[in-house]
Design an enzyme around this catalytic site. Structure first.
Site: not given
Length: 619
Positions: A65, A308, A318
């Site tokens: 994104e 992950r 983020k």
């Protein structure tokens, strides 16, 4: 001296298998996707309807994104998706999941492109088997499919699989239930398809305020998987989109858009991290409903989740990375202490090191494993050592004066030429040239007035336990002569202002007399006559704790106050021509890179420490 920007790839070894590779190999053997056709424009659904058989055996995608900078966790996803496509005769797409215009910016699109290419995956000119001999770009935007997504939403409404809900967000949250309580049907759930369609078109036409209503999938409010309790698939947002401008005031939710994007792009294996595991049932449900309506054809893509990348002493949120930047705890997104790819690049990590690190971290279904930060530095050393040019640098300069210089060479101004290999194991890389003179710079730690046991560098003459004089130590100036320490001239505080020494004749490295005097110590140095001043930034881990934000802790409390130390160094003259992003091994000190932003060849020299010669964290 030429310095390679990137180290060579590590020797080829057998690629370790993992559960995703096993899935792909099973699908290839079974011919699961062998009947796909390719053609038309991806946004109109024609890619599944027309054209020849798709010769790409598999299609994967990396779908960031564009709402921030990529970080070290993304490096693993990039490596995994692109390398699988390469290894199995497929294609990997770079796709921007730009469904949230409030947080997305062109800046992020640009830096994502640059970072993917820097890591070694040039999606712009991918070799697409569907178009042999023609360089095909494999870059896509979710926003290019907004028209199709809207048509798909209308189909779901007409088929009774979606409805417009006018509850407030608080009411929807309360009626959703929890893990022990089933949800409650919305009072708007029983509306007719015609009424829902009319209401949805009003949303599209801007007749309602932001947040006034949403479109929800009609699935099961009692599902044990809360993600299946009539998830929202469209919301009203009046925001200018970086790609579509003001064409839309309604936008699809990511969980709705993502499977459609995969299907339209003919993705075969949709690989994501474990936090999306609970979303997989909706992924499958949506594609099944659209296939039933003839909008998509079978077989659909399948989603697979892997653990992950969790790296010690690093955060990848983020929001928290943005906080570090906005509150000036670091000097921007590309601060070399940041785990962003732009930060890692500026620090000096090589693409090869990041790919090797990602591969070694493994591909598993476990989300609890943590990888030691030292493994990243180990990958850096392994990939950079074979070709990194060597150089000498003095990081804490202390002047040394050779008092018998004129006696040996006839003049205090004489400069003695010295040479050293650019790389000790690669003579073909050539030699470095610099000068030894009466005055040189040495490391301050190379002189001790009272040496500890086992100290083999410079210390002054003394008197032994028997009362007899003990001469000062003898050491070799690397690539130069053997010298004998005579003591030091001290400053007002009692510290060494400069070290006194005498040179032993006929002991120059590379000459027949080099071995005439045996010494235990060899020290690096830089000549005062041709040494170059340089700013050297000694970076360390940004956080002192392995998991700085675990358990809801305030991660700022774990900031490492010693994560950056800047010193005014003296470096050998060959480094004056170093170009930004040239990497070197500073002998004794570790691996360094010429800063890509502030280093100026022939002018202001700025070097960043990437990693030491060995891991010394916590020792």
């Amino acid at each position: 001296m030429n310095a390679p920007k990137n180290a060579p790839a590590t020797p080829e070894t057998a690629t370790p298998s993992n559960f995703i590779r096993q899935v792909i190999e099973h699908d290839l053997q079974a011919g699961t996707y062998a009947g796909r056709h390719w053609g038309g424009e991806p946004g109109d659904g024609a890619s599944q309807q027309a054209g020849p058989l798709d010769p790409a055996k598999i299609r994967t995608r990396f779908p960031p994104e564009p709402n921030g900078y990529l970080h070290i966790g993304h490096a693993k996803s990039i490596w995994l998706n692109f390398s699988l496509a390469k290894d199995y005769g497929g294609v990997c797409h770079l796709r921007f999941d730009d469904t949230n215009p409030e947080k997305e910016e062109q800046e992020y699109v640009d830096t994502i492109r640059e970072s993917v290419q820097w890591l070694g995956w040039d999606h712009r000119f991918a070799d697409d088997p569907a178009h042999p001999g023609v360089a095909q770009p494999h870059e896509y935007f979710a926003s290019d499919y907004f028209d199709f997504m809207y048509r798909a939403a209308e189909h779901l409404i007409e088929a009774g699989h979606a409805y417009v809900d006018e509850q407030t967000p608080e009411q929807m949250r309360a009626n959703r239930g929890d893990f022990t309580t089933p949800g409650t049907d919305s009072p708007f759930r029983s509306r007719s398809p015609a009424d829902n369609l009319a209401r949805f078109r009003e949303m599209r036409d801007g007749q309602h305020a932001d947040g006034a209503m949403v479109l929800r999938a009609k699935i099961d409010m009692a599902s044990p998987n809360i993600n299946m309790r009539d998830p929202t698939i469209y919301r009203i947002r009046r925001a200018t989109h970086h790609n579509t401008g003001d064409k839309w005031c309604i936008y699809p939710m990511y969980t709705y858009a993502h499977p459609i994007e995969d299907a339209l792009e003919q993705i075969t294996h949709s690989i994501c991290t474990l936090e999306f595991e609970d979303q997989r049932p909706f992924y499958d449900w949506l594609l099944e409903r659209l296939a039933e309506g003839g909008l998509l054809k079978a077989p659909p893509p399948r989603q697979y989740e892997f653990g992950r990348l969790n790296v010690g002493h690093v955060i990848t949120s983020k929001r928290k990375l943005r906080q570090l930047v906005e509150e000036a705890h670091v000097q921007g997104w590309d601060d070399p202490r940041m785990p962003t790819l732009v930060g890692l690049r500026r620090r000096g990590y090589t693409p090869e090191a990041l790919r090797l690190f990602a591969e070694r971290s493994g591909v598993t279904k476990s989300g609890d494993a943590w990888t030691d930060y030292a493994a990243l530095d180990a990958a850096l050393r392994e990939t950079l050592d074979p070709l990194a040019p060597r150089a000498m640098a003095v990081l804490e300069p202390l002047k040394l004066v050779i008092e018998n210089w004129a006696e040996v060479f006839g003049s205090d101004d004489h400069l003695e030429p010295c040479t050293a290999p650019v790389h000790p194991h690669h003579p073909e890389m050539g030699e470095r040239h610099f000068s030894l003179g009466r005055e040189v710079w040495i490391e301050r730690t190379d002189y001790e007035e009272t040496p500890p046991k086992g100290f083999f560098r410079l210390f002054p003459p003394s008197v032994g336990a028997d009362g007899n004089p003990v001469p000062g130590s003898k050491v070799r100036l690397k690539y130069g002569y053997v010298i004998e320490c005579l003591g030091a001239i001290k400053d007002e505080a009692g510290g060494a202002r400069h070290v006194r020494a005498k040179l032993l004749q006929d002991t120059k490295s590379g000459t027949p007399g080099a071995d005439s005097v045996k010494v235990k110590g060899v020290i690096t140095w830089v000549g005062a006559a041709d040494g170059q001043p340089a700013e050297v930034r000694l970076y360390d881990r940004l956080f002192t704790e392995e998991q700085p934000d675990a358990g809801g802790k305030d991660f700022l409390m774990a900031l490492n106050p010693a994560s950056l130390k800047t010193v005014q160094a003296i470096v050998e003259p060959t480094l004056a021509k170093a170009q930004p992003e040239d990497r070197f091994q500073f002998e004794r000190h570790g691996y360094f890179v010429a800063d890509r932003r502030e280093h100026q060849p022939g002018g202001r020299l700025v070097f960043n420490r990437i990693a030491g010669l060995r891991d010394s964290w916590g020792k």
